[in-house]
Design an enzyme around this catalytic site. Structure first.
Site, PDB file in Angstrom:
ATOM      1  N   LYS A  84       0.795  -1.118  -0.072  1.00  0.00           N
ATOM      2  CA  LYS A  84      -0.094  -0.048  -0.011  1.00  0.00           C
ATOM      3  C   LYS A  84       0.835   1.150  -0.011  1.00  0.00           C
ATOM      4  O   LYS A  84       1.840   1.202   0.811  1.00  0.00           O
ATOM      5  CB  LYS A  84      -0.945  -0.065   1.416  1.00  0.00           C
ATOM      6  N   SER A 159      -9.076   1.740   3.475  1.00  0.00           N
ATOM      7  CA  SER A 159      -8.367   2.488   2.635  1.00  0.00           C
ATOM      8  C   SER A 159      -7.246   1.671   1.718  1.00  0.00           C
ATOM      9  O   SER A 159      -6.418   2.074   0.897  1.00  0.00           O
ATOM     10  CB  SER A 159      -7.433   3.558   3.590  1.00  0.00           C
ATOM     11  N   SER A 183      -9.640  -0.833   7.322  1.00  0.00           N
ATOM     12  CA  SER A 183      -9.074  -0.513   6.173  1.00  0.00           C
ATOM     13  C   SER A 183      -8.024  -1.740   5.669  1.00  0.00           C
ATOM     14  O   SER A 183      -7.675  -1.654   4.257  1.00  0.00           O
ATOM     15  CB  SER A 183      -8.040   0.440   6.217  1.00  0.00           C
TER      16      SER A 183
END
Length: 478
Positions: A84, A159, A183
């Site tokens: 990420k 996220s 997330s």
């Protein structure tokens, strides 16, 4: 293709590591297969935002030479992985979904990234996220919107939505995400993969943006199988001498662990704690509970009146925003015009009052005490991950079981475990009537990741999600 006819880009990381170590396939073959998959599907999904093709192939050749030389190999030797874009990667852009960091290139790896590299894995790409990792969908002004590979008109969540979409669609076998309220677990559930939010402090946060919110953020492994997530957790956990919350020994155990040979006691709950919940989601949790009974667990439906999802979410957001808001305003300065709508909303949000912060802290402590009592009777709580399956992009409201709720309601069943720091595992289980993944969430007491990983391995994809390969629709998203 491998001998069992599953293409290399859909083999799990554990299998790939074994194939590479035994010389059955080369690391170059594996890396090339994943790079080809990125070229094939990323234009539709937009999960990968920075690709390291040449560097990854060179590292794969090094990995193959090590195998040929009989060198000692790490548990992920030669296996590609993704990260990420909120986690620092040395020499690789880490843009955090924001124009404020466009082109920013860190000098050092985040601790989690360094540990996976040390296990022999090869970083092939960074993945998309909302600006500052601050929303439940994945979209920003730098790298755009990520689509769900099960239906391109639906969100993969956030996220860590880019990470989940990349793994689900075969662009990566393993990745590192992060979780402040939903997330890693929410995106995993919406795309049909596995993700673990371990006990807070188990995995160092060092090198993740923003550092100011480290009291609530969790870095966690994401993959298509529980065994890969368990392996990732074993590599990522343990103190690093930097993160002041990651201070527990790598082998730290729960204060109370299930006695050997005794059936695991599981309580399950859905809409009565996190309502409204889509009936298909509740039915999936009930089906997973029934399967645990068949597997020898002692299971009962429970009432947990202390679990008011919106209450927990409100308290969590109060605590996080009390630190994040002032930090972001100082960071942004006069560059407000460069923010995406979600980043702008975070900057513009009113700072909570001292009274509100103290009330949120009191809620946190009360909830921790309530869970301590719950886990003196049960080893596991089984519940939804999200109250709905993947929704269309950009909705501000959802209709769930006939009730209109804010889009933030998607965090109702995950935020209590961030507020309290409890470990929680998102496991893919079934498909909805729309052919979208439905996951279940397994929660255990602090430092007992072992129990939920063991049960998760028994549950994964046993409710009808028998193929982890999404359709990755050929059409272009609207």
């Amino acid at each position: 293709m491998t001998r069992n006819s599953v293409p290399l880009h859909y083999q799990d990381a554990t299998t790939l590591a074994s194939l590479i170590a035994t010389g059955s396939v080369s690391s170059r073959d594996v890396v090339e297969a994943h790079l080809n998959r990125v070229a094939e599907v990323n234009p539709k999904i937009n999960a990968v935002v920075t690709l390291r093709a040449d560097q990854a192939l060179a590292a794969a050749d090094d990995a193959d030479r090590a195998v040929a030389d009989g060198a000692e190999l790490g548990p992920l030797h030669g296996v590609p992985f993704t990260v990420k874009d909120s986690l620092d990667t040395a020499g690789v852009p880490t843009q955090r979904g924001s124009k404020l960091f466009a082109g920013f290139t860190p000098a050092a790896d985040a601790t989690a990234v360094a540990r996976i590299r040390a296990a022999g894995a090869i970083l092939i790409a960074k993945t998309n996220l909302p600006e500052f990792s601050w929303w439940t969908e994945t979209d920003n002004l730098v790298t755009g919107r990520t689509n769900n590979p099960w239906n391109l008109d639906r969100t993969p969540g956030g996220s860590s939505g880019g990470e989940s979409a990349a793994i689900a669609s075969g662009m990566s076998p393993f990745g590192i995400g992060s979780d402040v309220a939903i997330s890693v677990r929410g995106p995993a559930a919406l795309t049909g993969i596995v993700a673990l939010k371990a006990t807070h402090g188990r995995i160092p946060y060092t090198g993740h943006f923003p550092a100011v919110t480290s009291a609530w953020w969790h870095v966690g492994p994401m993959a298509r199988t529980v065994r890969d997530v368990a392996l990732g957790y074993s590599l990522l956990s343990g103190p690093d001498g930097v993160d002041g919350y990651a201070v527990h020994a790598k082998n730290a155990e729960a204060a109370i662990v299930p006695a050997a040979g005794r059936a695991v006691r599981v309580g399950w709950v859905s809409d009565t704690a996190f309502g409204p919940v889509d009936p298909e989601v509740t039915a999936t949790v009930a089906a997973a509970a029934a399967r645990l009974v068949d597997l020898g667990c002692v299971v009962e439906r429970v009432q947990v009146p202390f679990l008011d999802g919106d209450d927990a979410l409100s308290a969590l957001m109060t605590l996080v925003s009390s630190a994040l808001g002032p930090y972001l305003r100082a960071l942004v300065g006069d560059r407000h015009g460069e923010l995406f709508r979600t980043g702008a909303a975070a900057v513009a949000a009113r700072d909570p009052s001292l009274t509100e912060v103290l009330a949120a802290q009191a809620k946190r402590e009360a909830l921790r005490s309530a869970f301590a009592e719950y886990f003196s009777t049960y080893e596991v709580l089984l519940c939804p991950v999200t109250p709905v399956t993947a929704r269309p992009h950009g909705l501000s409201e959802h209709v769930v079981d006939g009730v209109t709720v804010s889009s933030t309601h998607v965090m109702a069943a995950t935020s209590p475990f961030n507020l309290t720091g409890l470990p929680a595992l998102s496991v893919p289980y079934a498909l909805s009537s729309e052919r979208l993944p439905i996951g279940v969430q397994l929660v255990s007491t602090w430092f007992d990741e072992t129990t939920i990983l063991r049960l998760g391995a028994l549950l994964e994809r046993k409710g009808g999600l028998d193929d982890h390969r999404p359709p990755v629709a050929a059409r272009t998203a609207s």
